[in-house]
Design a protein around this motif. Structure first.
Motif, PDB file in Angstrom:
ATOM      1  N   GLY A   4      44.350  32.311 -54.290  1.00  0.00           N
ATOM      2  CA  GLY A   4      44.432  33.034 -52.497  1.00  0.00           C
ATOM      3  C   GLY A   4      45.706  33.005 -52.864  1.00  0.00           C
ATOM      4  N   PRO A   7      49.096  32.567 -47.154  1.00  0.00           N
ATOM      5  CA  PRO A   7      50.548  31.657 -47.012  1.00  0.00           C
ATOM      6  C   PRO A   7      49.920  30.511 -47.064  1.00  0.00           C
ATOM      7  CG  PRO A   7      49.636  33.197 -45.109  1.00  0.00           C
ATOM      8  CD  PRO A   7      48.717  33.191 -45.840  1.00  0.00           C
ATOM      9  N   ALA A   8      48.856  29.766 -47.040  1.00  0.00           N
ATOM     10  CA  ALA A   8      48.268  28.244 -47.793  1.00  0.00           C
ATOM     11  C   ALA A   8      48.632  28.155 -49.254  1.00  0.00           C
ATOM     12  CB  ALA A   8      46.797  28.184 -47.488  1.00  0.00           C
ATOM     13  N   ASP A  27      44.948  35.885 -57.391  1.00  0.00           N
ATOM     14  CA  ASP A  27      44.246  36.662 -55.948  1.00  0.00           C
ATOM     15  C   ASP A  27      43.774  37.837 -56.243  1.00  0.00           C
ATOM     16  OD1 ASP A  27      45.136  35.878 -52.763  1.00  0.00           O
ATOM     17  OD2 ASP A  27      43.807  37.587 -53.902  1.00  0.00           O
ATOM     18  N   ARG A  28      42.528  37.653 -55.618  1.00  0.00           N
ATOM     19  CA  ARG A  28      41.813  39.095 -56.108  1.00  0.00           C
ATOM     20  C   ARG A  28      42.259  40.453 -55.622  1.00  0.00           C
ATOM     21  NH1 ARG A  28      36.654  37.068 -51.970  1.00  0.00           N
ATOM     22  NH2 ARG A  28      37.714  37.671 -50.329  1.00  0.00           N
ATOM     23  N   ARG A  33      49.177  43.153 -49.943  1.00  0.00           N
ATOM     24  CA  ARG A  33      47.727  43.763 -49.226  1.00  0.00           C
ATOM     25  C   ARG A  33      47.562  43.713 -47.755  1.00  0.00           C
ATOM     26  NH1 ARG A  33      47.694  39.235 -46.893  1.00  0.00           N
ATOM     27  NH2 ARG A  33      47.092  37.365 -48.176  1.00  0.00           N
ATOM     28  N   GLY A  38      46.437  39.310 -36.080  1.00  0.00           N
ATOM     29  CA  GLY A  38      47.154  39.137 -34.506  1.00  0.00           C
ATOM     30  C   GLY A  38      48.791  39.586 -35.676  1.00  0.00           C
ATOM     31  N   GLY A  40      51.008  36.996 -35.489  1.00  0.00           N
ATOM     32  CA  GLY A  40      52.235  36.857 -34.546  1.00  0.00           C
ATOM     33  C   GLY A  40      52.039  35.154 -35.619  1.00  0.00           C
ATOM     34  N   ARG A  95      51.195  41.050 -41.642  1.00  0.00           N
ATOM     35  CA  ARG A  95      51.183  40.121 -42.772  1.00  0.00           C
ATOM     36  C   ARG A  95      51.322  41.166 -44.286  1.00  0.00           C
ATOM     37  NH1 ARG A  95      47.673  36.223 -41.691  1.00  0.00           N
ATOM     38  NH2 ARG A  95      47.844  35.758 -43.891  1.00  0.00           N
ATOM     39  N   VAL A 119      38.588  35.221 -58.349  1.00  0.00           N
ATOM     40  CA  VAL A 119      37.731  33.396 -58.940  1.00  0.00           C
ATOM     41  C   VAL A 119      36.881  33.355 -58.794  1.00  0.00           C
ATOM     42  CG1 VAL A 119      37.608  30.842 -58.524  1.00  0.00           C
ATOM     43  CG2 VAL A 119      40.294  32.434 -58.828  1.00  0.00           C
ATOM     44  N   GLY A 149      41.311  30.019 -50.538  1.00  0.00           N
ATOM     45  CA  GLY A 149      41.015  31.828 -50.342  1.00  0.00           C
ATOM     46  C   GLY A 149      40.633  32.016 -49.336  1.00  0.00           C
ATOM     47  N   ASP A 278      42.536  28.479 -44.004  1.00  0.00           N
ATOM     48  CA  ASP A 278      41.265  28.793 -43.994  1.00  0.00           C
ATOM     49  C   ASP A 278      40.121  28.639 -44.404  1.00  0.00           C
ATOM     50  OD1 ASP A 278      42.451  29.775 -41.586  1.00  0.00           O
ATOM     51  OD2 ASP A 278      41.249  32.847 -41.813  1.00  0.00           O
ATOM     52  N   GLY A 290      46.305  30.353 -37.097  1.00  0.00           N
ATOM     53  CA  GLY A 290      46.008  29.321 -38.334  1.00  0.00           C
ATOM     54  C   GLY A 290      47.416  30.026 -39.555  1.00  0.00           C
ATOM     55  N   ILE A 291      48.317  30.629 -39.206  1.00  0.00           N
ATOM     56  CA  ILE A 291      48.702  30.711 -40.288  1.00  0.00           C
ATOM     57  C   ILE A 291      49.911  29.250 -40.197  1.00  0.00           C
ATOM     58  CG2 ILE A 291      51.179  32.102 -40.605  1.00  0.00           C
ATOM     59  CD1 ILE A 291      49.887  34.481 -39.495  1.00  0.00           C
TER      60      ILE A 291
HETATM   61  C1  FAD Z   1      41.898  39.165 -36.234  1.00  0.00           C
HETATM   62  C2  FAD Z   1      42.225  38.205 -36.630  1.00  0.00           C
HETATM   63  C3  FAD Z   1      43.783  38.020 -36.038  1.00  0.00           C
HETATM   64  C4  FAD Z   1      44.785  36.386 -36.508  1.00  0.00           C
HETATM   65  N1  FAD Z   1      46.222  36.209 -35.432  1.00  0.00           N
HETATM   66  C5  FAD Z   1      46.546  35.051 -36.133  1.00  0.00           C
HETATM   67  C6  FAD Z   1      47.697  35.142 -35.447  1.00  0.00           C
HETATM   68  O1  FAD Z   1      48.312  36.015 -34.826  1.00  0.00           O
HETATM   69  N2  FAD Z   1      48.402  34.070 -35.746  1.00  0.00           N
HETATM   70  C7  FAD Z   1      48.028  33.413 -36.189  1.00  0.00           C
HETATM   71  O2  FAD Z   1      48.970  32.271 -36.883  1.00  0.00           O
HETATM   72  N3  FAD Z   1      46.770  33.369 -37.409  1.00  0.00           N
HETATM   73  C8  FAD Z   1      45.738  34.325 -36.495  1.00  0.00           C
HETATM   74  N4  FAD Z   1      44.903  34.464 -37.511  1.00  0.00           N
HETATM   75  C9  FAD Z   1      44.342  33.601 -38.029  1.00  0.00           C
HETATM   76  C10 FAD Z   1      45.671  33.635 -39.698  1.00  0.00           C
HETATM   77  O3  FAD Z   1      44.930  34.807 -40.243  1.00  0.00           O
HETATM   78  C11 FAD Z   1      44.895  32.381 -40.932  1.00  0.00           C
HETATM   79  O4  FAD Z   1      44.527  31.904 -40.662  1.00  0.00           O
HETATM   80  C12 FAD Z   1      45.476  32.827 -42.166  1.00  0.00           C
HETATM   81  O5  FAD Z   1      45.746  34.127 -42.607  1.00  0.00           O
HETATM   82  C13 FAD Z   1      45.003  31.916 -43.085  1.00  0.00           C
HETATM   83  O6  FAD Z   1      45.449  31.637 -44.220  1.00  0.00           O
HETATM   84  P1  FAD Z   1      45.107  31.055 -45.613  1.00  0.00           P
HETATM   85  O7  FAD Z   1      46.205  31.819 -46.481  1.00  0.00           O
HETATM   86  O8  FAD Z   1      44.557  30.369 -45.210  1.00  0.00           O
HETATM   87  O9  FAD Z   1      43.836  32.494 -46.185  1.00  0.00           O
HETATM   88  P2  FAD Z   1      44.698  34.197 -45.807  1.00  0.00           P
HETATM   89  O10 FAD Z   1      45.577  34.522 -45.774  1.00  0.00           O
HETATM   90  O11 FAD Z   1      42.604  34.311 -45.722  1.00  0.00           O
HETATM   91  O12 FAD Z   1      44.174  34.039 -48.244  1.00  0.00           O
HETATM   92  C14 FAD Z   1      43.488  34.447 -48.810  1.00  0.00           C
HETATM   93  C15 FAD Z   1      43.402  35.073 -49.891  1.00  0.00           C
HETATM   94  O13 FAD Z   1      42.581  34.537 -50.858  1.00  0.00           O
HETATM   95  C16 FAD Z   1      42.571  35.646 -52.221  1.00  0.00           C
HETATM   96  N5  FAD Z   1      41.255  35.241 -53.055  1.00  0.00           N
HETATM   97  C17 FAD Z   1      39.868  34.932 -51.566  1.00  0.00           C
HETATM   98  N6  FAD Z   1      39.085  34.463 -52.043  1.00  0.00           N
HETATM   99  C18 FAD Z   1      38.629  34.437 -53.655  1.00  0.00           C
HETATM  100  C19 FAD Z   1      38.536  34.697 -54.679  1.00  0.00           C
HETATM  101  N7  FAD Z   1      37.345  34.224 -55.148  1.00  0.00           N
HETATM  102  N8  FAD Z   1      39.398  34.925 -55.650  1.00  0.00           N
HETATM  103  C20 FAD Z   1      41.188  35.006 -55.881  1.00  0.00           C
HETATM  104  N9  FAD Z   1      41.159  35.157 -55.060  1.00  0.00           N
HETATM  105  C21 FAD Z   1      40.257  35.276 -53.508  1.00  0.00           C
HETATM  106  C22 FAD Z   1      42.207  37.392 -51.226  1.00  0.00           C
HETATM  107  O14 FAD Z   1      42.373  37.927 -51.449  1.00  0.00           O
HETATM  108  C23 FAD Z   1      43.791  36.349 -49.472  1.00  0.00           C
HETATM  109  O15 FAD Z   1      44.724  37.053 -50.386  1.00  0.00           O
HETATM  110  C24 FAD Z   1      44.471  35.271 -37.504  1.00  0.00           C
HETATM  111  C25 FAD Z   1      42.735  35.655 -37.902  1.00  0.00           C
HETATM  112  C26 FAD Z   1      42.270  37.029 -37.891  1.00  0.00           C
HETATM  113  C27 FAD Z   1      40.975  37.423 -38.193  1.00  0.00           C
END
Ligand code: FAD
Length: 404
Positions: A4, A7-8, A27-28, A33, A38, A40, A95, A119, A149, A278, A290-291
């Motif tokens: 993934g 941000p994480a 990343d898939r 992408r 939101g 924010g 994003r 993955v 992910g 996430d 969650g960012i």
């Molecule tokens: C509608 C909505 C509004 C939101 N608004 C806000 C906001 O305003 N502010 C805020 O702080 N948070 C907000 N959030 C939450 C925020 O979007 C997430 O907490 C944040 O994106 C988490 O980051 P992450 O890196 O954990 O996961 P993600 O950003 O989801 O990244 C996961 C990555 O893993 C990749 N991936 C997944 N499965 C696989 C696999 N099997 N193999 C390879 N790659 C894979 C995906 O392609 C993706 O690029 C919002 C969420 C939603 C749904």
């Protein structure tokens, strides 16, 4: 090995490289992408981004935000402005653009990347892990695997860890759509608590020039997930929205929905497999943000691994401990506040109190978006103390864009 590149994952990769560790992100998706969000950014997210070397000027549609307008179920509006001290407290960044910059920063730091690769499986192999990918049929062995992910990354059984049953429990889901040709939103974000979706809410976040990110967050304890689209359409037709963005807007792209995981997973880390962001269920139960948590968990995971590089079990418990210290008390407070926000009367009272004086309004703006512990609000003295020194995030001067 990092699954993934959100941000994480990128935060973990950049911190890993700073510690001299070699790292590969899979990343898939192809980048850039979109991620349904939101867009924010709280002060904590901004601070983490600054430390990772991501500069506002590199994100074309970046908006620095001066305040929040909260509308209560009765229509009363509280104006919460952040301090004007030259630092940044809130911003928005689409994003699609932000995550691309994070990935560029990770690559510049020396991370290898495999994009467009899914993955499919992570299984134990000796002292480490075997990560299988689709397409190429490639398998990679690694001592440490970072599962970043997102909310719907790998199914739980693929990592050998069953998830707890969630049926009947409160989950958060949210939708989002971009609107073009909006009126000028004046560097303010707008939040609307209305009766039928409490403790959920609707939002309008300015995004670039004359564009807005509009969405609705719903708790499944009191509303069915299938209501989300109808509620979002209702908000898009509402006087509240039209009064702010005007009646000449056009939708860009489809309305999209996605879950927001608000329950920390029991298996946050195990023998060198770490869940982040996430994938770990780290979003704030009250706001859904969650960012910041994703970026922070990337840093904490890498600090735990760096200190215990040859001792995965010690790294695991260090990560558990760091996450608990960082988030547990605040999540508890968020859950208490969430229960109160179910009541229209309480929500109306809270919004009225937030607007009582400019000083109180600014306190609440900083409590909501800055690094002030959520739990501070339960103790008036701690609350006042925690806000004595304002400090937003700083980026290097030449890269700070003017407010859009
Ligand atoms: C509608 C909505 C509004 C939101 N608004 C806000 C906001 O305003 N502010 C805020 O702080 N948070 C907000 N959030 C939450 C925020 O979007 C997430 O907490 C944040 O994106 C988490 O980051 P992450 O890196 O954990 O996961 P993600 O950003 O989801 O990244 C996961 C990555 O893993 C990749 N991936 C997944 N499965 C696989 C696999 N099997 N193999 C390879 N790659 C894979 C995906 O392609 C993706 O690029 C919002 C969420 C939603 C749904």
């Amino acid at each position: 090995m990092i699954v993934g590149a959100g941000p994480a994952g990128c935060s973990a990769a950049i911190h890993a490289r700073s510690a001299g560790l070699s790292v590969r992100i899979i990343d898939r998706a192809g980048f850039p992408r979109d991620k349904t969000c939101g867009d924010g950014l709280t002060t904590v997210a901004l601070r983490e981004l600054s430390a990772l070397g991501v500069q506002p000027a590199s994100v074309p549609s970046w908006r620095s935000i001066a305040g929040v307008r909260i509308t209560s179920p009765s229509g009363r509006v509280a104006h919460l402005d952040v301090p004007t001290d030259g630092t940044l407290y809130i911003a928005t960044a689409p994003r699609r653009e932000l995550d691309e910059q994070l990935l560029i920063a990770a690559r510049n730091a020396g991370a290898e990347t495999s994009l467009g690769t899914t993955v499919t499986d992570i299984v134990r192999r000796g002292d480490g892990w075997l990560v299988s990918c689709d397409g190429s049929g490639e398998s990679v062995e690694a001592a440490y695997v970072i599962h970043a992910g997102g909310a719907r990354g790998l199914p739980a059984f693929k990592t050998g860890h069953p998830r707890p049953a969630t049926a009947g429990r409160d989950e958060l889901i949210a939708s989002r759509v971009y609107l073009d040709n909006t009126l000028d939103l004046d560097d303010r974000i707008h939040i609307w608590f209305y009766n039928d979706i409490l403790p959920g809410y609707a939002w309008i976040f300015p995004s670039g020039k004359n564009t807005a990110n509009v969405g609705v967050a719903l708790h499944t304890a009191n509303r069915s997930p299938s209501d989300l689209v109808a509620e979002t359409e209702r908000v898009l037709e509402s006087d509240w929205l039209v009064g702010l963005v005007g009646d000449s807007v056009t939708r860009r792209g489809a309305l999209r929905s996605w879950p927001i995981p608000i329950r920390p997973q029991p298996d946050l880390a195990d023998g060198g497999l770490f869940r982040l962001g996430d994938a770990a269920g780290l979003c704030d139960p009250m706001t859904g943000e969650g960012i910041a948590q994703a970026l922070t968990s990337g840093r904490l995971a890498m600090e735990s691994i760096r200190r215990n590089i040859d001792r995965p079990e010690s790294a695991t418990s260090a990560y558990h401990k760091a996450l608990r210290a960082q988030f547990t008390a605040d999540y508890r407070t968020s859950r208490i506040l969430l229960r109160l926000l179910r009541s229209s009367r309480w929500t109306r009272g809270a919004v009225r109190f937030m607007g009582v004086s400019p000083r109180i309004s600014q306190w609440f703006a900083r409590w909501m978006f800055e690094e002030v512990p959520r739990r501070a609000v339960l103790s008036p003295i701690a609350f006042a103390r925690s806000l004595e020194t304002p400090h937003g995030a700083s980026f290097s001067d030449e890269d700070n864009p003017p407010s859009a």
